[in-house]
Enzyme design. Structure first.
Site, PDB file in Angstrom:
ATOM      1  N   ASP A  74      37.869  30.968  42.580  1.00 25.86           N
ATOM      2  CA  ASP A  74      36.934  30.318  41.673  1.00 25.86           C
ATOM      3  C   ASP A  74      37.647  29.392  40.693  1.00 25.86           C
ATOM      4  O   ASP A  74      38.873  29.395  40.588  1.00 25.86           O
ATOM      5  CB  ASP A  74      36.106  31.364  40.901  1.00 25.86           C
ATOM      6  CG  ASP A  74      36.952  32.521  40.362  1.00 25.86           C
ATOM      7  OD1 ASP A  74      38.187  32.378  40.293  1.00 25.86           O
ATOM      8  OD2 ASP A  74      36.383  33.554  40.011  1.00 25.86           O
ATOM      9  N   ASN A 143      31.565  43.967  34.198  1.00 25.97           N
ATOM     10  CA  ASN A 143      30.176  44.060  34.660  1.00 25.97           C
ATOM     11  C   ASN A 143      30.091  44.185  36.182  1.00 25.97           C
ATOM     12  O   ASN A 143      29.015  44.086  36.761  1.00 25.97           O
ATOM     13  CB  ASN A 143      29.378  42.826  34.188  1.00 25.97           C
ATOM     14  CG  ASN A 143      29.919  41.522  34.770  1.00 25.97           C
ATOM     15  OD1 ASN A 143      30.854  41.530  35.571  1.00 25.97           O
ATOM     16  ND2 ASN A 143      29.326  40.399  34.386  1.00 25.97           N
ATOM     17  N   HIS A 145      31.536  42.092  38.399  1.00 27.53           N
ATOM     18  CA  HIS A 145      31.591  40.849  39.174  1.00 27.53           C
ATOM     19  C   HIS A 145      32.883  40.745  39.981  1.00 27.53           C
ATOM     20  O   HIS A 145      33.910  41.317  39.617  1.00 27.53           O
ATOM     21  CB  HIS A 145      31.354  39.610  38.292  1.00 27.53           C
ATOM     22  CG  HIS A 145      32.481  39.198  37.402  1.00 27.53           C
ATOM     23  ND1 HIS A 145      32.269  38.514  36.223  1.00 27.53           N
ATOM     24  CD2 HIS A 145      33.830  39.327  37.486  1.00 27.53           C
ATOM     25  CE1 HIS A 145      33.427  38.252  35.653  1.00 27.53           C
ATOM     26  NE2 HIS A 145      34.392  38.738  36.401  1.00 27.53           N
ATOM     27  N   GLU A 150      28.197  37.016  39.511  1.00 27.65           N
ATOM     28  CA  GLU A 150      27.732  37.845  38.405  1.00 27.65           C
ATOM     29  C   GLU A 150      26.601  38.764  38.876  1.00 27.65           C
ATOM     30  O   GLU A 150      25.948  38.496  39.888  1.00 27.65           O
ATOM     31  CB  GLU A 150      27.212  36.947  37.281  1.00 27.65           C
ATOM     32  CG  GLU A 150      28.252  35.981  36.708  1.00 27.65           C
ATOM     33  CD  GLU A 150      29.274  36.664  35.795  1.00 27.65           C
ATOM     34  OE1 GLU A 150      29.544  37.869  35.958  1.00 27.65           O
ATOM     35  OE2 GLU A 150      29.810  35.969  34.904  1.00 27.65           O
TER      36      GLU A 150
HETATM   37  C1  F6R Z   1      39.227  35.416  38.507  1.00 28.22           C
HETATM   38  C2  F6R Z   1      38.050  36.155  38.942  1.00 28.22           C
HETATM   39  C3  F6R Z   1      37.412  37.196  38.096  1.00 28.22           C
HETATM   40  C4  F6R Z   1      38.418  38.156  37.461  1.00 28.22           C
HETATM   41  C5  F6R Z   1      37.713  39.178  36.589  1.00 28.22           C
HETATM   42  C6  F6R Z   1      38.691  40.110  35.892  1.00 28.22           C
HETATM   43  O1  F6R Z   1      39.641  34.512  39.518  1.00 28.22           O
HETATM   44  O2  F6R Z   1      37.581  35.886  39.998  1.00 28.22           O
HETATM   45  O3  F6R Z   1      36.506  37.930  38.884  1.00 28.22           O
HETATM   46  O4  F6R Z   1      39.134  38.791  38.476  1.00 28.22           O
HETATM   47  O5  F6R Z   1      36.932  38.530  35.627  1.00 28.22           O
HETATM   48  O6  F6R Z   1      39.430  39.378  34.980  1.00 28.22           O
HETATM   49  P1  F6R Z   1      40.693  40.019  34.232  1.00 28.22           P
HETATM   50  O7  F6R Z   1      41.709  40.292  35.295  1.00 28.22           O
HETATM   51  O8  F6R Z   1      41.160  38.963  33.276  1.00 28.22           O
HETATM   52  O9  F6R Z   1      40.203  41.269  33.589  1.00 28.22           O
END
Ligand code: F6R
Length: 253
Positions: A74, A143, A145, A150
């Site tokens: 992403d 959450n 995701h 989301e």
């Molecule tokens: C990032 C992504 C997100 C993160 C998630 C956890 O490329 O796809 O799904 O993996 O938001 O983020 P952190 O590791 O910062 O807690």
């Protein structure tokens, strides 16, 4: 400790360093066995340790990325590549500039695209043209995701444009000067794109991820907890530190 729950393999490591080392070893072994591996990559805090361990392994000559192809999950939208908070910038800083991956082989959804729909369609086609992702690295949001899929009423299939959840904007504000500076949208691989990967490796560290991990592994399969769909994947591995595993340890044997 290693556990097998239905089709999901779960590793619980003592701490973040051990989790990162385990993840880097799995990626290294994949690249050793298949030098032209297509890696799906994630950003955020969680994989930083994995990337620094991979860089360390590369510097000792233990892994060769020269034939590896990568597709990131992403990117914020819109965002300039020069923005230090772009995932383009993150990947260069944490991995690409420090190993021998060829720049032409790295792909990240274009946060500067004029036509975001065309960008998303082209991204899925490009992944397919390489025969799909061999090993997809994932983090998880508090959450539930994965990528920026989301919680929602439906699973969205392909790479698409999405409005970020207020909770995600809040969680990611730590990287920006203020919450207002966090982009409100992103381009993300969809659930089908992610589930098409031959192997999946999800990492979670810290107590803030414990509830999402519990729902992912033991909850209903629902787009309200996007990561729960991994229960249907034939080859998914989840690596946790003790804090992230705190709500599931009692249920594993
Ligand atoms: C990032 C992504 C997100 C993160 C998630 C956890 O490329 O796809 O799904 O993996 O938001 O983020 P952190 O590791 O910062 O807690």
């Amino acid at each position: 400790m290693e556990y097998q729950l239905n089709r999901i393999r779960i590793w619980i490591e003592d701490d973040y360093a051990a989790l990162s080392k385990r993840a880097a070893d799995i990626i290294k072994n994949q690249v050793d066995a298949m030098p032209n591996t297509v890696l799906g990559l994630a950003t955020g805090s969680t994989p930083e340790g994995t990337y620094s361990e991979l860089v360390r392994l590369y510097k000792t000559g233990a892994v060769d990325f020269s034939k590896v192809v990568s597709f990131n999950l992403d990117e914020y939208f819109p965002i300039k590549k020069t923005n230090e908070q772009s995932y383009y910038y993150f990947m260069r800083k944490h991995l690409f500039d420090n190993v021998n991956i060829s720049e032409a082989n790295t792909h990240i959804p274009n946060g500067e695209a004029e036509d975001r729909v065309a960008e998303c369609d082209a991204y899925d086609k490009k992944i397919a043209s390489y025969g799909g992702v061999d090993l997809q690295l994932l983090g998880i949001g508090g959450n539930g995701h994965i990528g920026f899929n989301e919680p929602s009423d439906v699973f969205v299939a392909g790479t698409h444009h999405i409005e970020l959840d207020a909770s995600t904007i809040e969680a990611n504000a730590r990287f920006f000067a203020s919450t207002e500076d966090v982009p409100k949208h992103s381009l993300t691989m969809g659930i089908r794109t992610i589930m098409s990967a031959k192997r999946i490796l999800l990492l979670a560290s810290g107590s803030g991820k414990a509830e999402a991990i519990h729902k992912t592994i033991f909850g209903d399969i629902t787009p309200k907890v996007p990561a729960s769909v991994l229960q249907l994947h034939p080859d998914a591995t989840i690596i946790l530190d003790k804090e992230a595993a705190r709500l599931i340890v009692g249920k594993l044997s």
